[in-house]
Write a protein that holds these residues in place. Structure first.
Motif, PDB file in Angstrom:
ATOM      1  N   HIS A 182      -5.451   1.102  -8.368  1.00  0.00           N
ATOM      2  CA  HIS A 182      -4.202   1.686  -8.834  1.00  0.00           C
ATOM      3  C   HIS A 182      -4.369   3.158  -9.163  1.00  0.00           C
ATOM      4  O   HIS A 182      -3.607   3.719  -9.946  1.00  0.00           O
ATOM      5  CB  HIS A 182      -3.701   0.933 -10.080  1.00  0.00           C
ATOM      6  CG  HIS A 182      -3.570  -0.537  -9.831  1.00  0.00           C
ATOM      7  ND1 HIS A 182      -4.060  -1.491 -10.688  1.00  0.00           N
ATOM      8  CD2 HIS A 182      -3.028  -1.226  -8.802  1.00  0.00           C
ATOM      9  CE1 HIS A 182      -3.809  -2.689 -10.203  1.00  0.00           C
ATOM     10  NE2 HIS A 182      -3.193  -2.563  -9.059  1.00  0.00           N
ATOM     11  N   SER A 183      -5.385   3.775  -8.589  1.00  0.00           N
ATOM     12  CA  SER A 183      -5.647   5.186  -8.867  1.00  0.00           C
ATOM     13  C   SER A 183      -5.865   5.938  -7.575  1.00  0.00           C
ATOM     14  O   SER A 183      -6.019   5.352  -6.500  1.00  0.00           O
ATOM     15  CB  SER A 183      -6.944   5.342  -9.678  1.00  0.00           C
ATOM     16  OG  SER A 183      -6.893   4.657 -10.870  1.00  0.00           O
ATOM     17  N   LEU A 184      -5.914   7.248  -7.728  1.00  0.00           N
ATOM     18  CA  LEU A 184      -6.475   8.104  -6.697  1.00  0.00           C
ATOM     19  C   LEU A 184      -7.568   8.926  -7.368  1.00  0.00           C
ATOM     20  O   LEU A 184      -7.419   9.318  -8.526  1.00  0.00           O
ATOM     21  CB  LEU A 184      -5.422   9.047  -6.125  1.00  0.00           C
ATOM     22  CG  LEU A 184      -4.522   8.475  -5.038  1.00  0.00           C
ATOM     23  CD1 LEU A 184      -3.532   9.534  -4.576  1.00  0.00           C
ATOM     24  CD2 LEU A 184      -5.333   7.975  -3.853  1.00  0.00           C
ATOM     25  N   VAL A 185      -8.642   9.163  -6.648  1.00  0.00           N
ATOM     26  CA  VAL A 185      -9.705  10.024  -7.148  1.00  0.00           C
ATOM     27  C   VAL A 185      -9.916  11.127  -6.113  1.00  0.00           C
ATOM     28  O   VAL A 185     -10.134  10.835  -4.936  1.00  0.00           O
ATOM     29  CB  VAL A 185     -11.031   9.244  -7.346  1.00  0.00           C
ATOM     30  CG1 VAL A 185     -12.070  10.158  -7.966  1.00  0.00           C
ATOM     31  CG2 VAL A 185     -10.815   8.009  -8.187  1.00  0.00           C
ATOM     32  N   TYR A 186      -9.841  12.355  -6.543  1.00  0.00           N
ATOM     33  CA  TYR A 186      -9.963  13.505  -5.630  1.00  0.00           C
ATOM     34  C   TYR A 186     -11.300  14.167  -5.904  1.00  0.00           C
ATOM     35  O   TYR A 186     -11.481  14.805  -6.936  1.00  0.00           O
ATOM     36  CB  TYR A 186      -8.799  14.468  -5.895  1.00  0.00           C
ATOM     37  CG  TYR A 186      -8.751  15.727  -5.052  1.00  0.00           C
ATOM     38  CD1 TYR A 186      -8.187  16.894  -5.572  1.00  0.00           C
ATOM     39  CD2 TYR A 186      -9.229  15.764  -3.746  1.00  0.00           C
ATOM     40  CE1 TYR A 186      -8.100  18.051  -4.818  1.00  0.00           C
ATOM     41  CE2 TYR A 186      -9.150  16.922  -2.988  1.00  0.00           C
ATOM     42  CZ  TYR A 186      -8.579  18.063  -3.525  1.00  0.00           C
ATOM     43  OH  TYR A 186      -8.485  19.206  -2.767  1.00  0.00           O
TER      44      TYR A 186
ATOM     45  N   ALA B 294       1.160  10.448  -2.024  1.00  0.00           N
ATOM     46  CA  ALA B 294       0.754   9.082  -2.345  1.00  0.00           C
ATOM     47  C   ALA B 294       1.001   8.767  -3.819  1.00  0.00           C
ATOM     48  O   ALA B 294       1.226   7.615  -4.192  1.00  0.00           O
ATOM     49  CB  ALA B 294      -0.720   8.867  -2.010  1.00  0.00           C
ATOM     50  N   MET B 295       0.971   9.805  -4.661  1.00  0.00           N
ATOM     51  CA  MET B 295       1.257   9.591  -6.072  1.00  0.00           C
ATOM     52  C   MET B 295       2.755   9.464  -6.320  1.00  0.00           C
ATOM     53  O   MET B 295       3.178   9.252  -7.435  1.00  0.00           O
ATOM     54  CB  MET B 295       0.734  10.760  -6.918  1.00  0.00           C
ATOM     55  CG  MET B 295      -0.773  10.853  -7.023  1.00  0.00           C
ATOM     56  SD  MET B 295      -1.524   9.387  -7.738  1.00  0.00           S
ATOM     57  CE  MET B 295      -0.809   9.406  -9.376  1.00  0.00           C
ATOM     58  N   GLY B 296       3.532   9.640  -5.267  1.00  0.00           N
ATOM     59  CA  GLY B 296       4.972   9.483  -5.427  1.00  0.00           C
ATOM     60  C   GLY B 296       5.689  10.758  -5.800  1.00  0.00           C
ATOM     61  O   GLY B 296       6.856  10.721  -6.179  1.00  0.00           O
TER      62      GLY B 296
ATOM     63  N   LEU C 169      -2.523   8.174   6.643  1.00  0.00           N
ATOM     64  CA  LEU C 169      -3.099   7.575   5.453  1.00  0.00           C
ATOM     65  C   LEU C 169      -2.043   7.100   4.471  1.00  0.00           C
ATOM     66  O   LEU C 169      -2.347   6.375   3.533  1.00  0.00           O
ATOM     67  CB  LEU C 169      -3.994   8.586   4.726  1.00  0.00           C
ATOM     68  CG  LEU C 169      -5.206   9.093   5.502  1.00  0.00           C
ATOM     69  CD1 LEU C 169      -5.971  10.089   4.651  1.00  0.00           C
ATOM     70  CD2 LEU C 169      -6.120   7.943   5.891  1.00  0.00           C
ATOM     71  N   LEU C 170      -0.813   7.547   4.661  1.00  0.00           N
ATOM     72  CA  LEU C 170       0.230   7.197   3.711  1.00  0.00           C
ATOM     73  C   LEU C 170       0.864   5.892   4.149  1.00  0.00           C
ATOM     74  O   LEU C 170       1.391   5.779   5.247  1.00  0.00           O
ATOM     75  CB  LEU C 170       1.280   8.312   3.640  1.00  0.00           C
ATOM     76  CG  LEU C 170       0.745   9.608   3.031  1.00  0.00           C
ATOM     77  CD1 LEU C 170       1.758  10.728   3.197  1.00  0.00           C
ATOM     78  CD2 LEU C 170       0.438   9.406   1.559  1.00  0.00           C
ATOM     79  N   ALA C 171       0.830   4.924   3.264  1.00  0.00           N
ATOM     80  CA  ALA C 171       1.367   3.605   3.625  1.00  0.00           C
ATOM     81  C   ALA C 171       2.886   3.612   3.542  1.00  0.00           C
ATOM     82  O   ALA C 171       3.459   4.331   2.738  1.00  0.00           O
ATOM     83  CB  ALA C 171       0.807   2.552   2.694  1.00  0.00           C
TER      84      ALA C 171
ATOM     85  N   LEU D 297      -1.805  17.772  -0.440  1.00  0.00           N
ATOM     86  CA  LEU D 297      -0.415  17.370  -0.198  1.00  0.00           C
ATOM     87  C   LEU D 297      -0.327  15.864   0.003  1.00  0.00           C
ATOM     88  O   LEU D 297       0.565  15.195  -0.534  1.00  0.00           O
ATOM     89  CB  LEU D 297       0.135  18.100   1.032  1.00  0.00           C
ATOM     90  CG  LEU D 297       1.570  17.753   1.425  1.00  0.00           C
ATOM     91  CD1 LEU D 297       2.543  18.136   0.327  1.00  0.00           C
ATOM     92  CD2 LEU D 297       1.957  18.437   2.722  1.00  0.00           C
ATOM     93  N   THR D 298      -1.269  15.323   0.767  1.00  0.00           N
ATOM     94  CA  THR D 298      -1.293  13.876   1.001  1.00  0.00           C
ATOM     95  C   THR D 298      -1.442  13.132  -0.317  1.00  0.00           C
ATOM     96  O   THR D 298      -0.750  12.136  -0.570  1.00  0.00           O
ATOM     97  CB  THR D 298      -2.455  13.515   1.939  1.00  0.00           C
ATOM     98  OG1 THR D 298      -2.415  14.353   3.081  1.00  0.00           O
ATOM     99  CG2 THR D 298      -2.362  12.066   2.365  1.00  0.00           C
TER     100      THR D 298
END
Lengths: 444, 542, 467
Positions: free
Chosen positions: A365-369, A420-422, A442-444, A415-416
C-alpha cells in the motif's frame, strides 16, 4: 496489554539486529494486525523516499534484459526478495540545460524535483514527497517525517523549495520521540477531530448539487443520461468526503515507558546497519498507525561519507581515488560500497513488507522512491542515473519491470509516481526535463 | 434592522445583476451539452482570471468520433475520477483568484468589513464571474445560493475572501461551466435555433477556442447575434483578430489528429534520433505551416497537398537532412527537391504518427490519411487474420510493398487494403521517422500506386492526386462544420453545408471564406427540436 | 622526410584517380563535424590482461606503471620529509592522522588535511606550493620510456626525445606525452579518469567544438581545401542510445577560439597546413578552466569515414605554464594531488624539463611543449550565424572563473620572477576553508589548525564565500 516501549530499542543496543516482535505492533492495532482495514475505510497509500549517495556501477547493476523477468544482477541481489514488488530504471538522463552540473547535487535536484537546480545545495521547487504530502496527508498527524541514518539532520531531501529543507530526525531516539512520544495521536481517543477543510468542501458540493433541478428540466434523454452521470460523480465525491469525516476505528492501548538508550549514529557502516532497521521500523509503524503517510529516509549526504572502520579512504574518496580495474573495467572497492547501499535499501523495504495490512502488507500500500545523486561518481556523470522504486501503491502501480530509459528524463519516473499516488497532475519538472509522459505501462 | 436592510440591498443587487431575463430562461430548451476540452478549459480560465492562474490537473480524455475529438464532447460525460480532478482544479483556481495578490485585480468591490459577510459585494462578484463562467447570466436562484454559501463560509472562517473562494469554486465545478450548455428557442416553423448566449459561445469556441469575451457577451445580451448584420459584425471582428490562429490551431490539431503523438514511440536501437523533443517539434511544424497557408497567406487549402514550404527548428533540420541557420527558433524551409516531398502528407508528423516503432506502415498511413483528408475511414480487419506472413521481414518478400501486395490477391483483404494501402505505398520513400530513403533492405523502393482508378507515383503524385480530388476540400468543409457543431462528421452530408461549400469553392477554397459563409449561414445555429427521439441515444461515458 | 611523405601522398592520389572509372565531378563541397571526444594523444603500453588490484599496471610506456602519489600515509611521509623545516612530530601527525576515525567525516578530513599539507612544501614555511612550484624540490616524475607515440613532426627535425609514429614516421614531437604519459589520471586504456571526466562534461554541455572543411574539388581528394575549427554556442545533442546524434546543426563563431587553415585532402585524409597559432577550445571539465588551447605551429590531421564521421589528431606547441595551470587549479592543487594521485610539483618540473619549443629570446628558455590531442567527431552541419550568437554566461561560474584567472596570474608571476606569491581568494586552494569544515569532531583537529600553513585572507568572509 501493558506495553513496554523500551522493548523497542533494547534488543538492538545489545548488538542484535533490530527485529521488532509482532506483539508490539498488535498493541497499537486491533488484535488481527489489520490496521486501518478494520474500519472498512480504504487504506491510504503511503509515499516513501530513500536517498543513497554515489549511485551504482553500471556494468554490475543494469540487467541485460528489459521488461519483466529480467535477470538479477550482482548489485540488485540484495533486493531480490522484493524484486516482484519493484521497478528498476536504467538509461535515464538528467538535462542540466543552462545550469552547470553541480557535482553531487544536480542529480539530487533533478530526481527530487524534476528540475535541474540553478544553485548548488538548493532545490528549485518543492520536492516530490511534499507535493504528494500536500494531497495525501490530510487527516494524518504529521504531514511528513524525515529521518537520517547517518545522524545529520541536514541530510534531508524533503524540501519546500530553495533551502527550506525539512530537517531529518538524526537518531532512532529522536525519531521515536517525535512519533511515539508526547502528542502521539491515539486514533481511538474521543476528542479526535476531522480536518476542518473537509467540512467546508462538503458545503461547496451541496451547492453544486443544487444546480441539478434547474438544469434537467428540458433535457433530451441522452443528455439527461449524461447529466445524471455528472451528478453521480458529484455524489461520489460527497460520499468520499463523508467518509473522511468519520473517525477511524482503531483500538489501541498504549503505556508511555521511560526513554530508550542512546546510540552512536554516524557514517560508519556497522552503525548504519544497526540504525537503519530501527528507523525503518519506526517509520513503518508510524505509517501503519497513520501518524504520517509520507516518510523520507536517507543514508547519506550526496557524495556519501559512508566508511568501513579501519579504511580511511571511505566511500566518496574511493569513487575518486580508486582506479578502474583494467580487467574488470570497474572499481572493485566502490562496487562493494554500492552493494552496502543496496543492502540498506533492502533492510528498509523489509520493514515495510513486514507489516501486514489489509490483504497485503504496508509495502503493497506504499510507494518507495529510491534515488541518488550520480550515475558514475568518479567523474560526476549523470547519464544513466539509477532509479529504483518499490511498492504497489495499493494496486495502482504494476511492478517487476526493468525499464530502459533510452535517454528519457529522470522526471518521467516522478510523474509516474505522482499519478500512481492519485495526484491530479498532468506534467512535472522543468526545462528540458518537463514531461507529460508517465510510464503508462506501469500505471494500472 | 441591519439584516433587513442588507437583505433588501441584496435583493436589489441580485435583480440588477441578473438583468433583464434573457430568452434562455424564458423558454430555452437544452439541445446540446458539450464538455469543455482541456484546451478550452485552460483558455477560458486564462481569459476570465488572467494568465497567472495556474491550472494543474488531469482532464478526462476525449474520443475520436468521425475523425474529431471535439465531437465526443457532445456525448461524453464526467466520471467520478474526472469530477474529482475538476473539483480540485476549481478550488485551486478559486484560491488563486481570491489570494491577496490577485484580489486587487480580480475583485472590483471591497467588503464593508474583511471578517464579515458582505452580500452586496459577494453578489456583484458572483454575478460578474457567473456570467463569464456559465457564458450567460446567472438565474436568481443560482446567484442566491452562491451568496448564501459565501456568507456561511465567511462566518465559519472569519474571512470574507474565503467565503468568496468557496462561492467561486462552486461555480467552477458546476455542470454549467464544465459543459457548454446549448439552449435553443423556437425560430420559425418546426425549427429551433440557438439562443443568443449559446450563439456567442459557439462562435467564440470555434474562432478563438475560448469563452466569449466582453464584447461578444454584450452583443449577445443586446440580441445582436440574431440579425444578419449584427452577426456579421461579430464574425468579422472575431476573424480579424490574431486570436483566430488559436481557434484554427485547435481545429487543425483535431482534424490532423496531432494528439496521436502522445502515444508515438520509436525503436531507439533503429531510430536513435527520435526523441520527445522531435515529436513536439513535428507537431508544431505541421500547425505552423497549416495556419500560415490557410490564414496568413489566405491561400487555396488544396495547396496544403502540394506546397514545398514548411517551417523547421534545429531538431527537425536533422531529420530533413538540411542545415539549420539559427536565424530564429523556427525558420522557413523549402523541401529539398531530391527528397520528393509534397505538402503536409510528407511532413515528419504525418509520416511518423501513423507508423510502427520499428518500420514504416503503408497501411496505417493510408488508413489515417484517407480518414483525415478524404473523410473515408476504413473498417477494422476481420478477427481471424493471420499476420505472420506479412510481418516476416526475413522471408522472401523483402520490401513492405511486396508483403502488402499479398493482401491484394486475397479477396477478403483486398476490399479494404486496395482502399487504403495505395496512399501509404506512395509514401514508402520515407521511413518511420519521416526521413527520406530510396532503398529498403537493399532493394530499391517502388513508390507507384493506384487509387480509385487513378495512378500516381511517389509523394508528389499523391500530393497532386489529393489536390485534384474534390473529396478533400469537401472533407475539410464537413469537418469544420462538425467541429463547430460537435457532431459526427460521418453523419454530415455535403448537402448540409451546401451554401458554405459553394462559397468555399467560389473563393478558390480559402478557409476564411468557408468560415464566414458557414457561420453566417442560416443552418449554422439551427438545432433539432428537443425531446424528439429521432437520433439514436449514444450513451458514451468512459 | 617530409618531402618523401608528400610524394607518397601524391602518388597514391594519382593511383586512386587512375583506378576510378570516371573522375569525380569538381564541385564545391562542405563537411561539418562536432567533436565528441577530445583527449591527450597518449598511448597506453600496459599489457592487456595484466591486473594487480588497485594499480594500473606497468608496460612498455611506463615501466613502473602509473605514478601514484599521496594515496597512503607512507607516500605523504615521503613528500613531507623534503621540507627541512617540518618537525618530526608534524610529519608523523600528518602522515598517520591519529584520531581520524572520530571525525564526523573521516575521509573528507583525511582528504583536506593532506590537501593542505601538500599545498605547503616550499623551502620555508608559508610558501604555497602549487602557485610557487619552483620553491619545492622536484620529487621526480617518471617519464614515458617507449619510442612509439602519436603526433606530428612539428619542427621538421628528428630529435633524440622524439617519438616514432605507429606508421613509422620519425621525429614525432609529443613531449607532453613524454612528460606526463605516466601520470595516473591521464593514463589508461580508454578509461583514464580525466579523459572520461572531460569528455563527459563536454558532451553534457560545458562547451562544443566544431570543425568545418570545404573545398571546390572532391571531399575525398582536394588539393585546395579549407579547414575551420572553433567554438560553438550550441550544445551537443545526444541520441537515445547515448551517442552524439548526427546531422544536427551547430553554429561556428569567430571568437578567440577560432582558426581557419588551408588543407589538403587525399583519400579522405585531411592534412592542414602548419599555422603559427592554432586557436581552438581546450580540454576542460569545469567552466573556470575552459578556454583557448592556442597551439603554436599547430596542425590538424583528420580521416573521414564512409558515414561522414571523423577522427584524428590536433597538435602544436602549447605554453607549458598554461598546461600546468589548467591541470592544477581545476579545483585546487592539493585536491588534484590527493584525489587523482598526481603531484603538481613533479608535473611542473616534468613540463619544464621537456619543454621543446616557443623559445623566449630574452631568457633562452623554452616556453612551450609539444602536445598532441586525439579527437573523434560526428557528422554535423556547421553553419555561420547571421545574427550574433548569444553565449550564455553563468554568473556564479563566472565569479569562480575570475578567481581561477587571478590565481593563474599569480602563478605565472611567481614562476617568472621566482618571487613567491600568495594564494588569492575565490578558489579552494590550500584547502581553505574546506579543511576547517572537514575535521570537525577530530580530537587532534586543533593541532592541524595551528600547525599547518594555510592561505591568509584579510577578509575571512571572502574566504568562506569562495567555495
Amino acid at each position: 496489554m501493558k506495553l513496554d516501549r523500551r522493548f523497542l530499542l533494547r534488543g538492538t543496543c545489545q548488538g542484535a539486529a533490530a527485529v521488532m516482535a509482532l506483539p508490539f505492533l498488535d498493541c497499537f492495532l486491533d488484535g488481527k494486525g489489520q490496521a486501518l482495514a478494520a474500519t472498512g475505510k480504504r487504506i491510504p497509500t503511503r509515499f516513501n523516499t530513500f536517498f543513497y549517495g554515489l549511485g551504482l556501477t553500471k556494468s554490475l547493476w543494469v540487467p541485460k534484459t528489459a521488461g519483466l523477468n529480467y535477470e538479477t544482477t550482482i548489485q540488485l541481489k540484495p533486493l531480490e526478495p522484493f524484486k516482484k514488488k519493484m521497478n528498476v530504471f536504467s538509461g535515464l538522463r538528467v538535462m542540466v540545460d543552462d545550469n552547470p552540473n553541480f557535482q553531487h547535487w544536480s542529480g539530487v535536484g533533478a530526481s527530487a524535483t524534476g528540475i535541474s537546480p540553478s544553485k548548488t545545495g538548493l532545490f528549485d521547487s518543492k520536492t516530490i514527497d511534499q507535493t504528494v504530502a500536500d494531497v495525501v496527508s490530510r487527516g494524518s498527524r504529521f504531514k511528513s517525517v524525515a529521518a537520517a541514518c547517518a545522524g545529520d539532520p541536514k541530510q534531508s531531501y524533503s524540501s519546500l523549495g530553495g533551502a527550506n529543507n525539512l530537517p531529518a530526525e538524526a537518531s532512532p531516539l529522536s525519531l521515536y520521540t517525535r512519533l511515539f512520544g508526547p502528542g502521539f495521536q491515539d486514533p481511538s481517543r474521543t476528542d479526535w477531530k476531522p480536518d476542518p477543510q473537509i467540512m467546508l468542501q462538503q458545503s461547496v458540493l451541496s451547492v453544486v448539487a443544487e444546480d441539478r433541478n434547474r438544469v434537467t428540466q428540458h433535457l433530451g434523454p441522452s443528455d439527461k443520461a449524461r447529466l445524471d452521470q455528472y451528478f453521480t460523480s458529484v455524489r461520489e465525491a460527497e460520499q468520499q468526503i463523508a467518509a473522511e469525516l468519520k473517525r477511524p476505528d482503531i483500538e489501541a492501548k498504549v503505556d508511555i515507558p521511560t526513554a530508550p538508550d542512546e546510540m552512536v549514529v554516524n557514517s560508519a557502516l556497522p552503525n548504519m546497519r544497526k540504525v537503519l532497521p530501527l528507523m525503518a521500523r519506526l517509520g513503518a509503524l508510524a505509517m501503519a498507525t497513520d501518524q504520517t503517510r509520507v516518510f523520507n529516509l536517507s543514508i547519506s549526504e550526496p557524495g556519501s561519507q559512508m566508511f568501513v572502520p579501519g579504511d580511511p579512504l571511505g566511500y566518496h574518496q574511493s569513487t575518486h581515488e580508486e582506479p578502474l580495474d583494467p580487467i574488470l573495467a570497474y572499481q572493485p572497492r566502490v562496487a562493494r560500497y554500492n552493494v552496502y547501499s543496496m543492502e540498506l535499501f533492502a533492510a528498509f523495504l523489509k520493514e515495510l513488507d513486514a507489516v501486514p495490512e489489509g490483504d497485503g502488507t504496508l509495502l503493497d500500500h506504499s510507494l518507495v522512491y529510491g534515488f541518488t545523486d550520480v550515475a558514475f561518481a568518479k567523474i560526476h556523470a549523470l547519464d544513466g542515473i539509477p532509479v529504483l522504486i518499490a511498492g504497489g501503491a495499493s494496486g495502482r502501480m504494476k511492478t517487476g519491470h526493468h525499464i530502459v530509459g533510452d535517454g528519457s528524463p529522470v522526471s518521467r519516473v516522478g510523474l509516474t509516481l505522482q499519478k500512481a499516488m492519485g495526484l491530479s497532475v498532468d506534467s512535472w519538472g522543468g526545462g528540458s526535463m518537463e514531461t507529460k509522459s508517465p510510464y503508462t505501462e506501469l500505471l494500472a | 434592522m441591519h439584516n433587513r436592510i442588507s437583505v433588501a440591498i441584496l435583493a436589489l443587487v441580485i435583480l440588477a445583476c441578473v438583468g433583464q431575463v434573457p430568452a434562455s430562461a424564458a423558454g430555452g430548451e437544452v439541445v446540446g451539452m458539450r464538455r469543455l476540452t482541456e484546451q478550452e478549459y485552460r483558455n477560458s480560465i486564462a481569459d476570465i482570471f488572467g494568465k497567472d492562474i495556474a491550472v494543474q490537473g488531469v482532464f478526462e480524455p476525449g474520443k475520436r468520433i468521425g475523425g474529431l475529438i471535439e465531437a465526443s464532447g457532445a456525448i461524453l460525460s464526467i466520471t467520478p475520477v474526472g469530477f474529482d480532478s475538476y473539483s480540485k482544479m476549481a478550488d485551486s483556481v478559486a484560491v488563486q483568484a481570491t489570494s491577496e495578490k490577485a484580489r486587487a485585480r480580480l475583485i472590483s468591490c471591497k467588503p464593508a468589513s474583511a471578517g464579515q459577510p458582505d452580500d452586496a459585494c459577494a453578489a456583484q462578484t458572483f454575478s460578474h464571474y457567473g456570467l463569464m463562467l456559465f457564458r450567460r447570466p446567472l438565474t436568481g436562484d443560482e446567484l442566491q445560493s452562491r451568496v448564501k454559501l459565501a456568507a456561511s463560509m465567511t462566518k465559519a472562517s472569519g474571512d470574507f475572501y474565503t467565503g468568496l473562494r468557496y462561492g467561486l469554486a462552486s461555480l467552477l465545478q458546476s455542470s454549467n461551466f464544465l459543459f457548454r450548455v446549448e439552449l435553443a428557442v423556437p425560430g420559425g416553423a418546426k425549427e429551433y435555433t440557438l439562443d443568443s448566449y449559446s450563439r456567442a459561445a459557439r462562435l467564440s469556441y470555434l474562432f478563438w477556442n475560448t469563452t466569449p469575451d466582453a464584447e461578444l457577451l454584450k452583443a449577445a445580451q443586446a440580441n445582436e447575434l440574431g440579425t444578419p448584420a449584427g452577426l456579421a459584425t461579430q464574425v468579422d471582428r472575431l476573424m480579424a483578430s490574431p486570436r483566430l490562429d488559436t481557434g484554427m490551431r485547435a481545429f487543425f490539431s483535431d482534424m490532423l489528429q496531432l494528439d496521436t503523438f502522445d502515444n508515438v514511440s520509436k525503436d531507439s536501437l533503429l531510430y536513435p534520433k527520435w526523441s520527445v523533443q522531435l515529436a513536439a517539434a513535428a507537431r508544431e511544424e505541421t500547425l505552423r505551416t497549416t495556419i500560415d497557408l490557410a490564414l496568413h497567406d489566405n491561400a487555396d487549402i488544396r495547396e496544403l497537398m502540394t506546397t514545398s514550404k514548411t517551417y523547421i527548428n534545429r531538431n527537425l533540420a536533422a531529420i530533413y537532412g538540411v542545415p539549420f541557420n539559427f536565424d530564429e527558433d523556427w525558420v522557413p524551409l523549402a523541401f529539398p527537391p531530391d527528397q520528393g516531398r509534397s505538402g503536409i502528407v510528407t511532413q515528419i508528423s504525418m509520416l511518423s504518427m501513423f507508423s510502427h516503432p520499428g518500420r514504416s506502415s503503408p497501411t496505417e498511413r493510408g488508413v489515417a490519411l484517407m480518414d483525415i483528408f478524404l473523410c473515408e475511414p476504413t473498417p477494422t480487419p476481420p478477427n481471424n487474420v493471420d499476420f505472420s506472413i506479412v510481418n516476416n521481414t526475413d522471408g522472401p518478400l523483402k520490401t513492405v510493398r511486396e508483403r502488402l501486395m499479398a493482401h491484394a490477391t486475397n479477396p477478403v483483404c483486398a476490399s479494404c487494403h486496395t482502399h487504403s494501402d495505395p496512399i501509404g505505398l506512395s509514401l514508402e520513400g520515407f521511413d518511420t521517422i519521416g526521413r527520406h530513403r530510396s532503398t529498403e533492405n537493399g532493394q530499391v523502393i517502388d513508390v507507384s500506386a493506384t487509387l480509385q482508378g487513378k495512378s500516381f507515383v511517389g509523394a508528389q503524385g499523391l500530393g497532386r492526386f489529393l489536390h485534384d480530388n474534390p473529396k478533400y476540400p469537401a472533407c475539410v468543409a464537413r469537418k469544420l462544420y462538425s467541429y463547430a457543431k460537435g457532431v459526427d462528421s460521418q453523419d454530415v452530408e455535403l448537402q448540409d453545408v451546401k451554401a458554405a461549400y459553394k462559397a468555399f469553392g467560389d473563393s478558390g477554397y480559402r478557409m476564411r471564406n468557408l468560415l464566414k459563409a458557414m457561420t453566417e449561414s442560416e443552418d449554422f445555429f439551427r438545432a433539432a427540436p428537443p425531446a424528439v427521439a429521432a437520433k439514436s441515444t449514444k450513451l458514451a461515458s468512459q | 622526410m617530409i618531402l618523401r611523405k608528400r610524394l607518397l601522398a601524391f602518388s597514391s592520389a594519382t593511383a586512386v584517380m587512375a583506378c576510378l572509372s570516371h573522375p569525380a565531378a569538381a564541385a564545391p563541397w562542405v563537411r561539418g563535424f562536432v567533436v565528441g571526444t577530445y583527449e591527450y594523444a597518449f598511448r597506453y603500453g600496459g599489457r592487456a590482461g595484466y591486473s594487480r588490484p588497485g594499480e594500473i599496471e606497468p608496460g612498455s610506456d611506463c615501466i613502473h606503471g602509473s605514478t601514484i602519489h599521496f594515496s597512503n600515509g607512507e607516500q605523504i611521509r615521503r613528500a613531507l620529509k623534503f621540507q627541512s623545516w617540518r618537525s618530526p612530530e608534524e610529519i608523523d601527525m600528518v602522515s598517520t592522522l591519529p584520531t581520524l576515525e572520530q571525525a564526523k567525516t573521516p575521509d573528507q578530513a583525511r582528504f583536506m588535511i593532506w590537501d593542505r599539507a601538500m599545498s605547503y612544501r616550499g623551502w620555508r614555511r608559508g610558501i604555497e606550493t602549487y602557485i610557487n612550484p619552483f620553491a619545492a624540490l622536484d620529487p621526480g616524475q617518471p617519464q614515458v620510456v617507449s619510442r612509439i607515440g602519436d603526433g606530428f613532426n612539428l619542427d621538421g627535425k628528428v630529435g633524440t626525445n622524439d617519438f616514432v609514429s605507429p606508421d613509422g614516421e620519425k621525429g614525432i614531437d609529443n613531449a607532453l606525452y613524454r612528460a606526463w604519459g605516466c601520470d595516473a589520471p591521464w593514463r589508461g586504456n580508454g578509461n583514464a579518469t580525466l579523459d572520461m571526466r572531460s569528455n563527459d562534461k563536454m558532451q553534457e554541455g560545458l562547451y562544443t567544438m566544431v570543425i568545418r572543411i570545404s573545398g571546390n574539388q572532391d571531399p575525398m581528394n582536394d588539393k585546395d581545401a579549407v579547414l575551420e575549427i572553433g567554438y560553438s554556442p550550441d550544445k551537443i545533442i545526444k541520441d537515445a542510445r547515448g551517442n552524439i546524434a548526427t546531422d544536427f546543426s551547430y553554429r561556428i563563431v569567430k571568437t578567440e577560439q577560432y582558426t581557419r587553415m588551408k588543407a589538403k585532402v587525399a583519400n579522405g585524409v585531411v592534412e592542414t597546413e602548419q599555422v603559427a597559432e592554432l586557436h581552438a577550445p581546450r580540454i576542460a571539465w569545469f567552466y573556470d578552466h575552459a578556454g583557448d588551447a592556442n597551439f603554436h605551429q599547430g596542425r590538424i590531421r583528420l580521416s573521414i569515414d564512409a558515414d561522414g564521421n571523423a577522427k584524428g589528431l590536433i597538435g602544436g606547441y602549447r605554453n607549458w605554464r598554461d598546461i600546468y595551470a589548467q591541470n592544477t587549479f581545476a579545483q585546487d592543487g592539493g585536491q588534484q594531488g590527493v584525489r587523482e594521485h598526481e603531484d603538481g610539483v613533479a608535473l611542473y618540473y616534468a613540463l619544464k624539463r621537456n619543454a621543446d619549443g616557443m623559445r623566449d629570446a630574452r631568457t633562452g628558455q623554452n616556453m612551450g611543449i609539444s602536445t598532441t590531442y586525439r579527437i573523434t567527431a560526428a557528422a554535423a552541419y556547421v553553419v555561420d550565424a547571421k545574427k550574433p550568437a548569444e553565449i550564455t554566461i553563468l554568473t556564479l561560474e563566472e565569479k569562480r572563473r575570475q578567481a581561477y584567472l587571478r590565481i593563474v596570474a599569480n602563478m605565472i608571476k611567481a614562476t617568472t620572477t621566482r618571487i613567491p606569491q600568495d594564494v588569492t581568494p575565490g578558489t579552494s586552494e590550500g584547502a581553505y576553508p574546506n579543511m576547517e569544515r572537514a575535521i570537525v569532531g577530530m580530537p587532534s583537529a586543533d593541532y592541524f589548525l595551528k600547525t599547518l600553513d594555510r592561505p591568509h585572507f584579510d577578509d575571512v568572509q571572502e574566504a568562506l564565500a569562495s567555495k
